[in-house]
Write an enzyme that holds these catalytic residues in place. Structure first.
Site, PDB file in Angstrom:
ATOM      1  N   THR A   1     -54.647 -66.997  -1.686  1.00 31.78           N
ATOM      2  CA  THR A   1     -54.826 -67.814  -2.909  1.00 31.78           C
ATOM      3  C   THR A   1     -54.216 -67.170  -4.149  1.00 31.78           C
ATOM      4  O   THR A   1     -54.222 -67.783  -5.211  1.00 31.78           O
ATOM      5  CB  THR A   1     -56.329 -68.057  -3.218  1.00 31.78           C
ATOM      6  OG1 THR A   1     -56.911 -66.885  -3.798  1.00 31.78           O
ATOM      7  CG2 THR A   1     -57.123 -68.451  -1.989  1.00 31.78           C
TER       8      THR A   1
ATOM      9  N   LYS B   1     -44.260 -71.419  -6.939  1.00 32.48           N
ATOM     10  CA  LYS B   1     -45.236 -71.982  -5.988  1.00 32.48           C
ATOM     11  C   LYS B   1     -44.495 -72.777  -4.901  1.00 32.48           C
ATOM     12  O   LYS B   1     -44.884 -72.750  -3.733  1.00 32.48           O
ATOM     13  CB  LYS B   1     -46.230 -72.911  -6.706  1.00 32.48           C
ATOM     14  CG  LYS B   1     -47.168 -72.243  -7.685  1.00 32.48           C
ATOM     15  CD  LYS B   1     -48.119 -71.232  -7.088  1.00 32.48           C
ATOM     16  CE  LYS B   1     -49.153 -71.804  -6.152  1.00 32.48           C
ATOM     17  NZ  LYS B   1     -50.058 -70.741  -5.627  1.00 32.48           N
TER      18      LYS B   1
ATOM     19  N   ILE C   1     -58.027 -78.094 -10.378  1.00 34.38           N
ATOM     20  CA  ILE C   1     -59.320 -77.844  -9.726  1.00 34.38           C
ATOM     21  C   ILE C   1     -60.385 -77.771 -10.818  1.00 34.38           C
ATOM     22  O   ILE C   1     -60.169 -77.143 -11.858  1.00 34.38           O
ATOM     23  CB  ILE C   1     -59.317 -76.504  -8.961  1.00 34.38           C
ATOM     24  CG1 ILE C   1     -58.056 -76.350  -8.107  1.00 34.38           C
ATOM     25  CG2 ILE C   1     -60.560 -76.375  -8.099  1.00 34.38           C
ATOM     26  CD1 ILE C   1     -57.911 -74.948  -7.488  1.00 34.38           C
TER      27      ILE C   1
HETATM   28  N1  NAP Z   1     -56.909 -73.581 -10.896  1.00 35.69           N
HETATM   29  C1  NAP Z   1     -56.214 -74.694 -10.659  1.00 35.69           C
HETATM   30  O1  NAP Z   1     -56.446 -75.756 -11.285  1.00 35.69           O
HETATM   31  C2  NAP Z   1     -55.157 -74.717  -9.569  1.00 35.69           C
HETATM   32  C3  NAP Z   1     -54.501 -75.923  -9.288  1.00 35.69           C
HETATM   33  C4  NAP Z   1     -53.570 -75.948  -8.235  1.00 35.69           C
HETATM   34  C5  NAP Z   1     -53.308 -74.811  -7.510  1.00 35.69           C
HETATM   35  N2  NAP Z   1     -53.935 -73.646  -7.839  1.00 35.69           N
HETATM   36  C6  NAP Z   1     -53.643 -72.444  -7.044  1.00 35.69           C
HETATM   37  O2  NAP Z   1     -54.873 -71.954  -6.538  1.00 35.69           O
HETATM   38  C7  NAP Z   1     -54.806 -70.532  -6.405  1.00 35.69           C
HETATM   39  C8  NAP Z   1     -56.031 -69.915  -7.045  1.00 35.69           C
HETATM   40  O3  NAP Z   1     -56.090 -70.274  -8.408  1.00 35.69           O
HETATM   41  P1  NAP Z   1     -57.328 -69.841  -9.314  1.00 35.69           P
HETATM   42  O4  NAP Z   1     -57.399 -70.821 -10.417  1.00 35.69           O
HETATM   43  O5  NAP Z   1     -58.501 -69.585  -8.457  1.00 35.69           O
HETATM   44  O6  NAP Z   1     -56.774 -68.472  -9.925  1.00 35.69           O
HETATM   45  P2  NAP Z   1     -57.544 -67.149 -10.367  1.00 35.69           P
HETATM   46  O7  NAP Z   1     -58.980 -67.408 -10.643  1.00 35.69           O
HETATM   47  O8  NAP Z   1     -56.727 -66.540 -11.463  1.00 35.69           O
HETATM   48  O9  NAP Z   1     -57.441 -66.225  -9.067  1.00 35.69           O
HETATM   49  C9  NAP Z   1     -56.247 -65.621  -8.682  1.00 35.69           C
HETATM   50  C10 NAP Z   1     -56.543 -64.193  -8.279  1.00 35.69           C
HETATM   51  O10 NAP Z   1     -55.311 -63.571  -7.896  1.00 35.69           O
HETATM   52  C11 NAP Z   1     -55.443 -62.175  -8.101  1.00 35.69           C
HETATM   53  N3  NAP Z   1     -54.098 -61.635  -8.305  1.00 35.69           N
HETATM   54  C12 NAP Z   1     -53.183 -61.993  -9.230  1.00 35.69           C
HETATM   55  N4  NAP Z   1     -52.060 -61.272  -9.085  1.00 35.69           N
HETATM   56  C13 NAP Z   1     -52.259 -60.449  -8.022  1.00 35.69           C
HETATM   57  C14 NAP Z   1     -51.464 -59.491  -7.352  1.00 35.69           C
HETATM   58  N5  NAP Z   1     -50.216 -59.203  -7.760  1.00 35.69           N
HETATM   59  N6  NAP Z   1     -51.987 -58.846  -6.276  1.00 35.69           N
HETATM   60  C15 NAP Z   1     -53.240 -59.103  -5.862  1.00 35.69           C
HETATM   61  N7  NAP Z   1     -54.043 -60.017  -6.453  1.00 35.69           N
HETATM   62  C16 NAP Z   1     -53.551 -60.671  -7.515  1.00 35.69           C
HETATM   63  C17 NAP Z   1     -56.317 -62.021  -9.341  1.00 35.69           C
HETATM   64  O11 NAP Z   1     -57.250 -60.982  -9.139  1.00 35.69           O
HETATM   65  P3  NAP Z   1     -56.966 -59.492  -9.706  1.00 35.69           P
HETATM   66  O12 NAP Z   1     -56.822 -59.624 -11.184  1.00 35.69           O
HETATM   67  O13 NAP Z   1     -58.158 -58.713  -9.258  1.00 35.69           O
HETATM   68  O14 NAP Z   1     -55.707 -59.037  -9.051  1.00 35.69           O
HETATM   69  C18 NAP Z   1     -57.094 -63.368  -9.419  1.00 35.69           C
HETATM   70  O15 NAP Z   1     -58.474 -63.200  -9.222  1.00 35.69           O
HETATM   71  C19 NAP Z   1     -53.487 -70.109  -7.023  1.00 35.69           C
HETATM   72  O16 NAP Z   1     -52.568 -69.904  -5.985  1.00 35.69           O
HETATM   73  C20 NAP Z   1     -53.058 -71.296  -7.860  1.00 35.69           C
HETATM   74  O17 NAP Z   1     -51.651 -71.381  -7.955  1.00 35.69           O
HETATM   75  C21 NAP Z   1     -54.871 -73.568  -8.841  1.00 35.69           C
END
Ligand code: NAP
Length: 346
Positions: free
Chosen positions: A76, A149, A174
């Site tokens: 993710t 993406k 989301i």
């Molecule tokens: N939120 C939305 O509305 C939405 C919509 C469509 C798709 N998505 C997709 O859903 C996924 C999750 O989104 P989310 O909103 O849950 O994001 P989020 O809360 O920011 O979670 C992403 C996690 O990735 C980790 N991360 C970032 N860079 C990293 C790296 N280089 N190595 C290891 N870990 C890393 C971060 O943790 P650390 O800081 O601990 O590394 C963070 O907790 C993403 O792929 C996003 O593109 C989200």
């Protein structure tokens, strides 16, 4: 999941990743390894382990696969959509390649599920099926986040083979408990009394998904990939996942405001033309760049406004048929639960 299934969840301390971990935990025979740069330890349960790693660090990732030997990977991780292009390319493209390489090299790993996004696809306003969807590419794209993406989405599908089954879960915006992005912005708008404003004519439809259902879809896909009977239909496939209720962006926002006790009547809405907002957002970014030398970015961003000009309308029939996915039964109820959480926590 089957007996003693080991699942590695990248970004398992994030918004979506946290819900995936909670959902996986409902099966007592599953153990979960959370991998992110700074994983937050929220449980002392022996079935969960926390591993600090950057997914672009090939040596560290290989060592983690050697240690964890996961049967399934749910990937993710992504930087925020407004992060620098270099971070987006490095993490989403190079990081996904690193994980795929490690997963293929690990004898135990049979399933790899990737979280993709509506931003990866050219927008549509009629129900789109996966076979008609057009992903952006490295040479044809609008925003860097969407391009990275899209490239990762295609890489994961192409990596499917006899040694590793892969699947892609494509998500729109989301909403839900623990959101750090969408609902906090709505609550902030409400508190600043900006909730009666809208940008543009609010005609284009968008998809939305409740976070617990988005999480469940990943688990349905990983379970199917680990099941020799179900795997052939899922392997190498992408799936649209949403609440199945396409609607104009500000209609959804106003449902959220109403659920928080602040309904907006149609005659109370003030519309700001989309073109004017694009100019304002671009100007704001330049002014911030000049005066902070790129150290700070404004809250109003051009790519956020451009997103409102896109839209999404999906068919979720493939996910229903192949994964057994069912969207949230009552979206209004899911919005109410989400806004109750947001008003208390944002
Ligand atoms: N939120 C939305 O509305 C939405 C919509 C469509 C798709 N998505 C997709 O859903 C996924 C999750 O989104 P989310 O909103 O849950 O994001 P989020 O809360 O920011 O979670 C992403 C996690 O990735 C980790 N991360 C970032 N860079 C990293 C790296 N280089 N190595 C290891 N870990 C890393 C971060 O943790 P650390 O800081 O601990 O590394 C963070 O907790 C993403 O792929 C996003 O593109 C989200």
């Amino acid at each position: 999941m089957s007996q003693s299934t080991r699942v590695l969840v990248t970004g398992g301390s994030g918004f979506l990743g946290g819900h995936i971990v909670q959902h996986l935990f409902q099966d007592p025979a599953t153990t979960v390894a959370i991998v992110s740069r700074k994983p937050k330890s929220t449980s002392s349960d022996a079935r969960i382990s926390y591993h600090a790693a950057d997914i672009t660090d090939e040596t560290r990732i290989k060592a983690l696969f050697d240690e964890i030997k996961p049967h399934a990977v749910i990937h993710t991780v992504s930087p925020h959509h407004t992060d620098a292009a270099s971070a987006l390319i490095r993490t989403n493209i190079d990081g996904t390649k690193t994980l795929l390489k490690a997963a293929k090299a690990c004898h135990e790993t049979q399933a790899f599920v990737y979280t993709s996004s509506d931003s990866a696809l050219q927008p549509t306003q009629v129900p789109l099926t996966e076979d008609k969807a057009v992903l952006y590419t490295e040479t044809h794209y609008v925003r860097c986040y969407g391009m990275t993406k899209a490239v990762a989405d295609a890489l994961v599908q192409a990596a499917n083979g006899s040694e590793l089954g892969t699947a892609v879960i494509r998500l729109p915006s989301i909403y839900g408990e623990d959101d750090t992005n969408f609902l906090p912005q709505l609550v902030s708008g409400l508190r600043k009394k900006e909730h009666k404003m809208q940008v543009g004519k609010n005609k284009k439809v968008f998809e939305f998904v409740y976070v617990k259902k988005a999480a469940e879809a990943h688990i349905l896909a990983s379970r199917a990939l680990l099941d020799s009977q179900k795997a052939p239909a899922v392997a190498g496939q992408a799936f649209f996942i949403s609440d199945g209720i396409p609607q104009p962006f500000f209609d959804f926002a106003r449902k959220c405001y109403a659920a928080a006790g602040s309904p907006v009547k149609p005659e109370e809405v003030t519309s700001i033309p989309l073109g004017a907002m694009k100019v304002m957002a671009s100007l704001g970014e330049w002014i911030y760049f000049i005066f902070t030398l790129g150290a700070k970015t404004p809250t109003l961003r051009r790519d956020g406004i451009d997103h409102l000009d896109g839209g999404a309308c999906w068919s979720i029939e493939k996910a229903r048929r192949i994964l057994g996915y069912e969207p949230v039964a009552d979206q209004d109820e899911a919005i109410k639960i989400s806004m109750d959480w947001a008003m208390k926590n944002c």
